[in-house]
Design a protein around this motif. Structure first.
Motif, PDB file in Angstrom:
ATOM      1  N   PRO A   1       0.843  -1.205   0.000  1.00  0.00           N
ATOM      2  CA  PRO A   1       0.000   0.000   0.000  1.00  0.00           C
ATOM      3  C   PRO A   1       0.875   1.249   0.000  1.00  0.00           C
ATOM      4  O   PRO A   1       2.003   1.221   0.482  1.00  0.00           O
ATOM      5  CB  PRO A   1      -0.799  -0.118   1.297  1.00  0.00           C
ATOM      6  N   GLU A   2       0.330   2.312  -0.530  1.00  0.00           N
ATOM      7  CA  GLU A   2       1.106   3.562  -0.678  1.00  0.00           C
ATOM      8  C   GLU A   2       1.430   4.172   0.678  1.00  0.00           C
ATOM      9  O   GLU A   2       2.504   4.659   0.921  1.00  0.00           O
ATOM     10  CB  GLU A   2       0.288   4.585  -1.487  1.00  0.00           C
ATOM     11  N   ASN A   3       0.437   4.130   1.590  1.00  0.00           N
ATOM     12  CA  ASN A   3       0.517   5.029   2.742  1.00  0.00           C
ATOM     13  C   ASN A   3       1.364   4.542   3.907  1.00  0.00           C
ATOM     14  O   ASN A   3       1.650   5.292   4.809  1.00  0.00           O
ATOM     15  CB  ASN A   3      -0.898   5.306   3.256  1.00  0.00           C
ATOM     16  N   ARG A   4       1.754   3.261   3.927  1.00  0.00           N
ATOM     17  CA  ARG A   4       2.473   2.771   5.116  1.00  0.00           C
ATOM     18  C   ARG A   4       3.842   3.442   5.197  1.00  0.00           C
ATOM     19  O   ARG A   4       4.564   3.498   4.213  1.00  0.00           O
ATOM     20  CB  ARG A   4       2.698   1.258   5.021  1.00  0.00           C
ATOM     21  N   THR A   5       4.207   3.879   6.367  1.00  0.00           N
ATOM     22  CA  THR A   5       5.534   4.494   6.454  1.00  0.00           C
ATOM     23  C   THR A   5       6.576   3.466   6.827  1.00  0.00           C
ATOM     24  O   THR A   5       7.650   3.426   6.275  1.00  0.00           O
ATOM     25  CB  THR A   5       5.550   5.582   7.532  1.00  0.00           C
ATOM     26  N   ARG A   6       6.251   2.614   7.830  1.00  0.00           N
ATOM     27  CA  ARG A   6       7.299   1.738   8.358  1.00  0.00           C
ATOM     28  C   ARG A   6       7.172   0.356   7.719  1.00  0.00           C
ATOM     29  O   ARG A   6       6.256  -0.386   8.042  1.00  0.00           O
ATOM     30  CB  ARG A   6       7.132   1.623   9.859  1.00  0.00           C
ATOM     31  N   PRO A   7       8.068   0.013   6.810  1.00  0.00           N
ATOM     32  CA  PRO A   7       7.936  -1.285   6.126  1.00  0.00           C
ATOM     33  C   PRO A   7       8.524  -2.442   6.957  1.00  0.00           C
ATOM     34  O   PRO A   7       9.159  -2.215   7.987  1.00  0.00           O
ATOM     35  CB  PRO A   7       8.763  -1.091   4.866  1.00  0.00           C
ATOM     36  N   HIS A   8       8.257  -3.660   6.507  1.00  0.00           N
ATOM     37  CA  HIS A   8       8.973  -4.842   7.032  1.00  0.00           C
ATOM     38  C   HIS A   8      10.102  -5.134   6.053  1.00  0.00           C
ATOM     39  O   HIS A   8       9.968  -4.871   4.865  1.00  0.00           O
ATOM     40  CB  HIS A   8       8.067  -6.073   7.054  1.00  0.00           C
ATOM     41  N   LYS A   9      11.159  -5.728   6.543  1.00  0.00           N
ATOM     42  CA  LYS A   9      12.241  -6.080   5.617  1.00  0.00           C
ATOM     43  C   LYS A   9      12.406  -7.581   5.562  1.00  0.00           C
ATOM     44  O   LYS A   9      12.419  -8.245   6.595  1.00  0.00           O
ATOM     45  CB  LYS A   9      13.559  -5.464   6.101  1.00  0.00           C
ATOM     46  N   GLU A  10      12.561  -8.124   4.352  1.00  0.00           N
ATOM     47  CA  GLU A  10      12.931  -9.534   4.244  1.00  0.00           C
ATOM     48  C   GLU A  10      14.440  -9.614   4.352  1.00  0.00           C
ATOM     49  O   GLU A  10      15.158  -8.890   3.672  1.00  0.00           O
ATOM     50  CB  GLU A  10      12.477 -10.107   2.899  1.00  0.00           C
ATOM     51  N   ILE A  11      14.904 -10.529   5.192  1.00  0.00           N
ATOM     52  CA  ILE A  11      16.344 -10.636   5.437  1.00  0.00           C
ATOM     53  C   ILE A  11      16.843 -11.860   4.674  1.00  0.00           C
ATOM     54  O   ILE A  11      16.284 -12.944   4.798  1.00  0.00           O
ATOM     55  CB  ILE A  11      16.604 -10.795   6.946  1.00  0.00           C
ATOM     56  N   LEU A  12      17.877 -11.664   3.895  1.00  0.00           N
ATOM     57  CA  LEU A  12      18.365 -12.760   3.060  1.00  0.00           C
ATOM     58  C   LEU A  12      18.987 -13.850   3.936  1.00  0.00           C
ATOM     59  O   LEU A  12      19.712 -13.558   4.877  1.00  0.00           O
ATOM     60  CB  LEU A  12      19.410 -12.216   2.082  1.00  0.00           C
ATOM     61  N   GLU A  13      18.670 -15.101   3.573  1.00  0.00           N
ATOM     62  CA  GLU A  13      19.227 -16.221   4.336  1.00  0.00           C
ATOM     63  C   GLU A  13      20.530 -16.682   3.685  1.00  0.00           C
ATOM     64  O   GLU A  13      20.674 -16.647   2.469  1.00  0.00           O
ATOM     65  CB  GLU A  13      18.211 -17.384   4.324  1.00  0.00           C
TER      66      GLU A  13
END
Length: 2001
Positions: free
Chosen positions: A466-478
């Motif tokens: 979504p456009e409005n979210r400010t704080r994203p989640h990050k996928e961490i590479l394994e």
């Protein structure tokens, strides 16, 4: 079978006619996780290799679909999908068995009344008609029951009624096909996609310390302690407040939203308990050691107030100044480990290997999955639940309250792993690591499938974003611990740089606080630093430089930094990593800058045009670097002028590691070389080219490429798999593309092909890669299915670096041509292909033309050619993994057809002849390879099966692409070739079956078979050479034709090619025998079953006229099933109510029957029209022994049979039946009979309940007995053998039925016994109820057809018997009211039509019929009851009218009732009374009969029945008290002494009750009595010498039997009509009863009696010359004698108790005594508890008392309001003369009438006293009958007592002791323990009242009374023998003991000697008077030594008292 008429053409079109091509080439866009696909940066000219990679990752999938996916799949989907609500369309069927469960009849009221008990003991017969029937209200009567209507009209009405409301699809009600056999389901491979492990979402909620004075930064990563490996990249985040962020504003140019993440998604592919989440915390650099900086955190607390507040403010200011000055440098501060083992499931981790397979490949190895089950990869192998992460894993919040302080000298990863290992061991580190109090709160949860607002490791947004979210989640590479074998599908190009250690110890003093600036340069100028380094938290997304954290005053610091770099897509020699080393001054000095430069180092990114990764130790240059330094590596810089000044003289001082995660750089030499050489061919390059460290000129290019092809397979498996798609694409390109190299044409086809083969081989052989259920490697399968496309002809390489050109405009799909055109083409195609498919047409020219147009070769032709010409190991591998090459062929052919637009051409000209020849060769080779493998040992069969299946799928696909005639020829070759090569029948059939099963699942299977109706237009489809079984001869040609429709004729096999083949295999499988054949039979049946099931559920076949056509196609199956009749599982074996001896009429028996009346002859010989028998009979058939099918297979065959019978043209079936010989007809009836039992409704109980119900119901003694009688020996033996089979719980059908039940639903893959919800159980019951009803109605339709068809025939009688038998069987099963209504209607029609026959010929059936109808008269369902009453009334009426046979019917009804009453536990007399009243009403309303005696006779009969019912009510009362119940039944049986039939019935009822209670001996006795009864009657009728002479002959079995001879001749004459006409009053009946008794005796362990019983049987069998039965009889005798020898003393016979009842509450039982026989090891408390409990329920517990002792009861002292029970253990008692005859253990336990118990007493009245005052009373009881008898308690009729004086008691005791010793000494083999026990008791020092004491009391002095001399002497002699035996025992013990018991032995000997010494004087002293010769005893006095003595003794006593 007419020519194709218009109807057929229409039908053909409806069935989805041959769409000219079924295969459809579709492009499907790839599913992309991110909003934009991951692509290289814009505007760069890419290398060809990178371009190819990217194109492979973003191009669409090319999938070849079948237009209307095959029938099996349709059926698969239907069964799971749209069938879900199917049950809602069904009607609920009502079953009586279930309606009862709701409301149990209320007759069983618990507290019983006394008068009932008294009454029972009254001796009068219980026949008072205590109930007036007329007082009841009759049920509703059926209208027009008595109207005259013609039989035909009646039948018509019935048929119409049956046709309404029927279930259209039979298979919808039937459990779906067993997946195990469903080879035709081709698993769709999973779509290739990016690999994600178990994903865990970690959210950072809080991070704070005791004081908050400065900004802190966290980085989180996962570590695996065991593997010592960091297994994820770092996740940076911070939770600093805006105030603290403000401190750093000067150093943060911008803050990107992506850097504000506070939650991360970690992925773990290989979970283990050693995984730790490590949080490291850094702070801004400040002056001082880490310890000094951490000090305030440990000592000050925020809340201390006052002083500490000031301190905190001061510290804050200090921190702010450091931040402003040194804000871009960090220092280590603290860290905390969190163990994640609690979040993973470790049950699976022990088997790490299997884990790896299932996770990394796409599905676990052996797992079979159907289409409906295959789920997406991300859900399955890698979902949290399935592997590793526990399903019970809920979001968990973890709080860490202590951090460990970082140690400045222990920062490296090595140190971290040591710390973690310590921590794991003791969960705290050593004391010296200080901890800092603080709070870190994390929330850890399994990551959901879809996460809003998430970024990939490359910072690309993942859908949905979504456009409005400010704080994203990050996928961490394994960084997985081990290889992950999933091909790349996205562009990823990352580089990780890890600076590790710097050694400046010898460097000048200025280097103390050292940091390294790291940059990624694309040139040497400072401005060339690229912004490709990923930023950390709360800062820019990409940076140009990064600084490492600083350890204060450390000259050789360790680093733990991870620098993540996004590599540019195009790398050049100028790209390099630049490291700049600085000293940072923490103190502010005037004018000094913060950084002072220490030196440089660098690392070029490319070496020989290859990415450099690995560990390096670089030298450090102390001064500015010279120009062009980056062209060389730091270690090998050429000498410069002026020279570079190096630290440590150019030694390596800086350790660094570089790792790449890239889907572009292969990091494997072989692949690198291969790709480089391929590109040098495709694009213009300048030679020589450089590959790794060699240069290759144009001339050597061809050689090098071939070499590279050969070596390709030696690359490591992981990179090979990662780049698999590209590698295969390139290889296929090479194989068809002619190459010009240096002006020469080079051909790489063969090398490329061999390389593909080698890769296929190594992928299949790798243990780590998954395979699907057909053993196909999943990676290759998904490659062919999704990725593979025809190699593109070479084009000019595109110049732009933009996205790849769109696919060729040729690739579009075509609409379907109109139906009319299709059908005309269909006709032409057929005409063309019906001639020889191999004739060459005139299409060669066209082919040439095409070849000229296309510069390159056709891929499919090239591939086929390579497969044909391959040799050696390559050839072997090709055919081993033929599926892969077949799939490639099919997909390339489909694309070729699609591209060439050849779809309007005829199929014959589509492919060149050469290609067809190649295909033929390939098919032949695969076939012969398969055959060759099968001849080898076991290991290879699996391989052969796989190849066979692959070949079948290939031909299946070819049917959609090539000329069908050609394909049919291939199939024919296949079948013939296999037959020729294989001699093992099961294997051969099994192979061909799987092959055909796959072909038959073709969606146009019906068209391929059904409408090639007549031979003119059919292609000459080849037929295998197995001779057909021709049908019986019939009169006209037309009939011949109809009959042959039900047979597998050569014409049929030509016209319906595939079906013909399938039937041939089925017939062969059923007919075959040998090892492993049953598996093959299961396959065959399952194949046919799944085919029919798919037709039935196919939406294209809904119309009835289509179904009729399909059924016609399957008619030959009927013939096959009928032939297999003897092999079918006989569901009736355990449950038989069959009426005829099924075919055991041997000639001898028939010769001997002349003098026997008709009925007897019938029963003995069995109407031998009935040739085939049920499965159980086989042992008695003379011809070959078949392999029996199990229940499941039989059930599947039956359902197919029923389906055909339901859907075929009914008039056709009638015609066929009319022409069948009666033998065949009887086979059909037998089949229907089995069908009925097969589809019996089992109810909705859970399986354990089923078992008890099934056990109780109808599996009773009587039914099994009848079974035995009426089926002849074979069945009996077979049945008994099955009953004995271990674990079968005596009923064979059971376990299988249960298995079947559990799969009863379609929409549920029911696992092992699950707890199903009520709704599911109801739904299952609903469906199985409908199945039972529908199946039975089809059977009923068939019977009506048989009756109607055979009305014209002469063999009515025998047929009628068969039909009745089936009807009666169906009535004895649990049926729905719907069925019963129709069934009774049919029955009434039969009675009306064939009444006279019925009563004359079918006596047996009639009896059965009466019993079943009566049973239904007692039904609780009104509908059923009214139908049954009407039927029963009609039965009586016709029997009266027809032949005045009413007396017989009367007798049968009476007997039926009697047996019903005795048997059925659920029987309800209320309903039955009401039915009797209804029948009375019919009789009264029947005007036509009023003039006759009929109504009065009916009333008489009903009154009689009513009185029998009255008895039953009585029995109900005693349901709880088994003894009372048996007494009652015994009396009822006695009251029928004058009516032998009924007495017999009641004896059988008793037998049954006993068997239920496991009293087998008593049950056997009941049958012996019954047999004696029969013998009495037989001897009245005729005296054959071989028959027993009435009951006298039975005396050896039991002395009680004589009571059966009480019947005098004048009571009854056997000839009176209806008396003794039952089936038992025959010789075979007698034999049956005796045999059954023998079975029961042997179950009860009385093997000796078995012999006696057979002594009576053998003469009869000998007279009948029945040698087969004699064989089995002697066999049983042998077993009995064996058992006697082997079990001997181990057998347990009964235990006996005397039970006395006292108290007026007991009524007539008062003061009665009985001897009860209890099971072998019953203890007194058990029986006492049982009786007390039972009578406690009757009278109330407080009123019942058990008298504990055995002294005589004084009535006057008892409480009159209480009931007293006295129970005493008694032992059989024999006089001495008797003991001479009763030698064996058995004889001492059989035929017992006298029992004894002893009561100790003293004259004072105490029970026990000293030796000299201890008397004993022995009581002997005599019972009325001898045990074992037909009941378990017998009343006592006589009681004698005698008393022993103390010295006599002593004599008895010493005798007993001596005997014990003797036994212990002589025991063989010797038992040391036993011996020592007896010895210890005899000579042990401490034995109280032991032998010594006895001697001292009685032998010390000579008695004063001369009368006691004899006793004294006798005791002395006893002691003499005793001491002698002790001596022997001590000696024997000496021989038995082991070394460690020596002391014990000495002790024993010492004690023995002591005892001997003490006794010697007493033993040696004789009484002189006794030895004077003058004194003579007169003989009459010695009548019995005992008796005289105790009489004297008594007189003394009386005098003394």
């Amino acid at each position: 079978m007419t020519h194709l008429n218009s109807l057929d053409v229409e039908l053909a079109q409806e069935l989805g006619d041959f769409t000219e091509d079924d295969l459809d080439v579709v492009f499907t866009p790839k599913e992309c996780r991110t909003l934009q696909p991951s692509l290289p940066e814009e505007g760069v000219e890419l290398d060809p290799h990178v371009r190819d990679c990217v194109q492979t990752y973003i191009r669409e999938w090319l999938i070849v679909n079948q237009k209307n996916q095959g029938s099996s799949e349709i059926c698969g989907f239907k069964k799971t999908g749209s069938r879900r609500d199917f049950h809602k369309t069904l009607q609920k069927q009502t079953f009586e068995s279930e309606s009862l469960e709701g409301h149990e009849p209320s007759t069983q009221v618990r507290p019983r009344h006394l008068n009932v008990l008294c009454d029972v003991s009254g001796k009068g017969p219980l026949t008072a008609c205590g109930f007036d029937l007329r007082s009841l209200q009759p049920d509703q009567r059926l209208e027009n029951l008595l109207q005259q209507v013609s039989a035909e009209d009646f039948e018509k009405q019935n048929e119409e009624a049956r046709r309404t409301n029927r279930q259209a699809e039979l298979f919808a009600l039937y459990p779906s096909v067993d997946e195990e056999d469903a080879v035709e389901i081709r698993p769709v491979p999973e779509c290739p996609k990016e690999h994600l492990g178990n994903r865990i979402l970690v959210k950072v909620l809080t991070l704070k310390f005791e004081i908050e004075i400065e900004p802190l930064f966290a980085s989180i990563a996962l570590y695996d302690v065991k593997e010592r490996k960091k297994i994820s990249e770092n996740f940076h985040c911070d939770l600093n407040s805006d105030q603290f962020k403000g401190f750093l504003r000067a150093h943060t140019p911008s803050v990107d939203p992506s850097s504000q993440a506070r939650s991360a998604v970690f992925s773990v592919t290989y979970p283990s308990s050693d995984i730790y989440l490590v949080v490291k915390i850094e702070k801004v650099l400040q002056q001082g050691e880490i310890g000094d900086c951490a000090e305030p955190y440990m000592v000050i607390k925020e809340g201390d107030g006052g002083k500490s507040k000031e301190k905190i403010e001061k510290l804050k200011l200090q921190a702010e100044s450091f931040c402003q000055r040194l804000g871009k440098y960090r220092m280590p501060f603290a860290w905390a480990p969190i163990n994640l083992s609690s979040f993973f499931n470790f049950s699976t981790l022990d088997r790490e290997v299997t884990d790896v397979e299932s996770m990394v490949g796409k599905s676990s190895v052996g797992e079979r999955r159907t289409l409906s089950q295959s789920r997406r990869l991300s859900e399955r192998a890698l979902s949290l639940e399935d592997n590793g992460v526990g399903s019970n894993f809920k979001p968990t919040t973890i709080a860490v309250n202590n951090f460990f302080k970082q140690e400045g000298d222990r920062l490296s990863d090595e140190d971290l792993f040591k710390f973690l290992a310590d921590y794991k061991r003791s969960s705290s580190l050593q004391r010296r690591v200080k901890s800092i109090p603080g709070l870190l709160r994390l929330e850890i949860s399994p990551a959901p499938e879809v996460i809003n607002c998430c970024l990939t490791p490359e910072m690309l947004p993942v859908k949905p974003f979504p456009e409005n979210r400010t704080r994203p989640h990050k996928e961490i590479l394994e960084f997985p611990v081990r290889e992950v074998y999933v091909p790349h599908t996205v562009y990823r190009n990352l580089l990780y740089v890890y600076p590790q250690r710097l050694n400046f110890t010898n460097k000048l003093a200025s280097a103390r606080n050292i940091t390294i600036k790291i940059q990624f340069m694309c040139g040497e100028d400072a401005s060339n630093a690229m912004p490709v380094i990923f930023g950390k938290s709360n800062g820019p997304e990409f940076l140009q430089e990064v600084y490492t954290a600083i350890t204060y005053h450390n000259k050789s610091p360790d680093f733990y930094e991870e620098v993540k770099i996004k590599l540019p897509a195009k790398l050049t020699v100028n790209h390099h990593l630049l490291f700049t080393f600085y000293h940072i001054s923490c103190q502010q000095k005037q004018g000094a800058s913060v950084e002072s430069l220490l030196g440089y180092s660098w690392l070029p990114i490319l070496l020989n045009e290859r990415l450099q990764t690995g560990s390096y130790c670089l030298p450090v240059a102390l001064e500015k670097l010279p120009p062009n330094y980056s062209m060389h590596s730091a270690e090998k810089v050429p000498l410069q002028n002026p020279p570079i000044k190096w630290a440590e003289g150019h030694k390596g001082v800086f350790n660094i590691e570089v790792q790449a995660v890239s889907s572009v750089h292969t990091q494997d030499n072989h692949l690198e070389k291969f790709f480089t050489l391929c590109h040098s061919l495709e694009s213009q390059v300048t030679f020589p080219i450089r590959v790794l460290d060699q240069k290759i000129s144009e001339t050597s290019l061809e050689h090098e490429l071939k070499l590279s092809l050969i070596c390709l397979n030696s690359s490591r498996l992981e990179p090979l798999v990662l780049f698999l798609h590209l590698v295969l694409d390139k290889l296929f390109q090479l194989s068809v593309q002619p190459m010009l190299i240096a002006g020469q044409t080079a051909n790489f086809s063969q090398f490329a092909f061999e390389s593909v083969v080698a890769i296929a081989n190594s992928l299949h052989n790798s243990k780590d890669l998954a395979k699907d259920q057909h053993g196909r490697n999943c990676l290759l399968a998904s490659y062919v299915h999704y990725v593979f496309r025809l190699p593109e002809p070479p084009r000019d390489p595109p110049k732009s670096g933009g996205p790849v050109a769109l696919p060729d405009p040729r690739y579009h799909t075509y609409g379907r041509t109109s139906a009319a055109a299709v059908s005309s083409k269909l006709m032409q195609a057929r005409v063309m292909s019906s001639s020889n498919p191999d004739l060459a047409g005139t299409h060669c020219a066209a082919d040439e033309e095409v070849k000229n147009i296309m510069s390159s070769k056709h891929f499919h032709e090239e591939l086929a050619l390579q497969m044909v010409v391959s040799t050696g190991i390559v050839r072997e591998t090709v055919f081993k993994y033929a599926w892969f090459f077949f799939d490639l062929l099919v997909k390339s052919m489909a694309q070729y057809v699609h591209n060439m637009d050849k779809r309007d051409n005829f199929r014959r000209t589509r492919f060149s002849d050469r290609f067809k020849d190649d295909i033929t060769t390939i098919v032949n080779v695969v076939t012969s390879e398969t055959a060759a493998l099968l001849v080898k040992p076991q290991k290879e069969t699996e391989q052969a099966e796989k190849m066979n299946i692959s070949l079948a799928f290939f031909l299946y696909d070819l049917l959609s692409l090539m000329d069908r005639g050609f394909v049919f020829n291939l199939i024919k070759h296949y079948c013939n070739q296999l037959s020729a090569k294989l001699n093992n029948l099961p294997t051969l059939i099994s192979m061909r079956l799987e092959f055909l099963r796959i072909l038959c699942s073709h969606e146009h299977y019906l068209n391929l078979n059904l409408f090639f109706m007549n031979a003119d237009t059919a292609p000459a489809s080849p037929c295998p050479s197995i001779s057909s079984q021709n049908s019986s001869s019939c009169s006209s040609f037309q009939d011949q034709k109809i009959a042959s429709m039900f047979d597998l004729t050569p014409e049929y096999r030509q016209q319906h090619f595939l079906t013909g083949l399938l039937f041939t295999e089925l017939a062969a499988a059923l007919d075959a025998e040998g090892e492993g054949i049953s598996k093959v039979q299961r396959k065959a049946i399952s194949a046919i079953h799944s085919l029919l099931s798919s037709h039935d559920l196919d939406p294209r076949c809904v119309k009835p006229e289509v179904k009729v056509k399909i059924a016609a196609l399957y008619l030959p199956l009927v013939g096959i099933i009928l032939d297999a009749l003897p092999q079918l599982y006989d569901f009736t074996v355990a449950d038989a109510r069959s009426g005829k001896n099924r075919a055991n009429g041997s000639d001898e028996e028939q010769e001997g029957t002349s003098a026997i009346n008709q009925n007897v002859a019938l029963a003995i010989a069995g109407n031998n029209f009935n040739l085939k028998t049920s499965g159980a009979m086989l042992s008695s058939l003379p011809y070959k022994q078949y392999n029996l099918l199990n229940a499941d297979m039989t059930r599947n065959l039956m359902i197919c049979f029923l389906w055909i019978m339901k859907n075929a043209d009914q008039s056709l079936i009638r015609k066929w039946i009319a022409d069948l010989p009666s033998m065949q007809l009887n086979r059909i009836l037998d089949l229907l009979f089995i069908c009925v039992s097969c589809f019996e409704y089992k109810g909705k109980q859970s399986s354990d309940k089923v078992s008890t119900q099934v056990l109780q119901k109808s599996r009773d003694v009587k039914a099994r007995l009848e079974e035995a009688l009426l089926r002849g020996e074979g069945a009996r033996g077979e049945m008994m053998r099955r009953c004995r089979a271990p674990g079968n719980d005596r009923f064979p059908g059971l376990s299988e039925n249960l298995r079947w039940r559990k799969e009863q639903t379609h929409w549920r893959q029911a696992n092992e016994k699950q707890d199903k919800t009520k709704a599911e159980l109801d739904q299952e019951a609903l469906i199985s109820g409908n199945l039972a009803t529908e199946a039975n109605l089809i059977i009923l339709d068939m019977q009506e057809n048989i009756i109607q068809a055979s009305s014209a025939l002469d063999c009515k009688d025998s047929l009628l018997g068969g039909v009745l038998k089936v009807l009666v069987n169906s009535l004895s099963c649990d049926q729905s009211t719907t069925y019963l209504t129709h069934c009774f209607a049919t029955l009434r029609a039969l009675i009306a039509k064939f009444g006279d026959l019925l009563f004359e010929e079918e006596v047996e059936q009639c009896a059965d019929l009466c019993q079943r109808v009566l049973h239904h008269c007692s039904s609780s369902m009104d509908v059923t009851r009214s139908q049954a009453c009407a039927t029963l009334y009609l039965l009586m009426r016709f029997s009266f009218g027809a032949t005045s046979n009413f007396a017989r019917v009367k007798m049968q009804v009476t007997m039926s009732l009697a047996s019903l009453v005795g048997k059925a536990p659920d029987f309800n007399e209320e309903y039955l009374r009401r039915s009797l009243r209804t029948i009375l009403a019919y009789a009264e309303e029947d005007t036509a009969m009023q003039a006759t005696p009929f109504p009065t006779q009916v009333e008489e009969l009903l009154c009689n029945l009513n009185s029998i019912l009255y008895d039953t009510v009585k029995m109900r009362e005693f349901q709880e008290d088994p003894e009372m119940l048996m007494d009652l039944m015994y009396r009822i049986a006695k009251s029928y002494q004058t009516s032998p039939d009924l007495r017999l019935t009641w004896l059988q009822n008793m037998a049954e009750k006993h068997t239920k209670k496991k009293c087998y001996t008593e049950a056997a006795m009941c049958l012996v009595h019954a047999a004696a009864l029969v013998a009495e009657y037989l001897s009245m009728l005729e005296d054959h010498s071989y028959l027993p002479v009435g009951s006298v002959s039975f005396q050896n079995i039991s002395s009680n039997v004589l009571e059966e001879s009480a019947v005098s001749d004048d009571t009854l004459s056997p000839d009176e009509d209806g008396v003794c006409s039952g089936r038992y009053f025959t010789e075979s009946g007698l034999v049956g009863l005796l045999e059954h008794a023998a079975e029961l005796f042997s179950t009860g362990g009385l093997y000796e009696t078995v012999n006696e019983v057979y002594k009576l049987v053998v003469p009869i069998l000998e007279a009948h010359r029945d040698f087969r039965k004699l064989t089995s009889t002697h066999d049983k005798l042998q077993k009995a004698f064996d058992s006697i020898i082997s079990k001997g003393h181990k057998r347990m016979f009964g235990t006996y108790f005397r039970v006395g009842f006292y108290g007026s509450k007991f009524g007539d039982l008062d003061e009665q005594e009985f001897v009860y026989k209890e099971p072998a090891i019953t203890k007194l408390p058990e029986i006492s508890h049982r009786l007390e409990g039972f009578y406690g329920q009757c009278f109330g517990e407080e009123f019942v008392e058990v008298i504990k002792d055995s002294t005589p009861v004084d009535k006057t002292k008892l409480d009159p309001n209480k009931a007293y029970i006295q129970i005493t253990f008694v032992e059989p008692y024999f006089d001495e003369y008797e003991m001479k005859d009763r030698v064996t253990y058995f004889e001492k336990n059989f035929n017992l009438r006298r029992f004894m118990y002893t009561t100790p007493f003293t004259l004072e009245g105490r029970p026990r006293g000293d030796l000299h005052e201890q008397y004993r009373r022995n009581t002997i009881l005599t019972t009325m009958h001898a045990f074992p008898y037909i009941k378990t308690r017998i009343s006592v009729i006589q009681k004698e007592e005698f008393v022993l004086t103390p010295i006599e008691v002593a004599i008895e005791d010493m005798k007993k002791k001596t005997l014990q010793l003797a036994v212990a000494i002589n025991q063989e083999p010797p038992d040391a323990k036993m011996l020592q026990m007896v010895l210890q008791g005899s000579v042990g020092a401490t034995v109280n009242q032991g032998p010594l004491e006895v001697a001292q009391v009685f032998l010390a002095e000579i008695p004063a009374d001369p009368k006691l001399y004899r006793h004294h002497n006798k005791l002395r002699l006893c002691f003499k023998e005793f001491i002698m035996r002790c001596g022997e025992a001590v000696e024997k013990n000496k021989r038995l003991i082991t070394a460690d018991q020596r002391e014990y032995q000495q002790e024993l000997r010492k004690n023995y000697n002591k005892l001997k010494e003490n006794l010697r004087p007493m033993i040696e002293r004789k009484i002189p008077e006794l030895y004077k010769p003058i004194f003579r005893v007169e003989s009459q006095k010695r009548d019995s030594f005992h008796r005289s003595s105790f009489r004297k003794c008594e007189t003394q006593l009386s005098q003394g008292s």
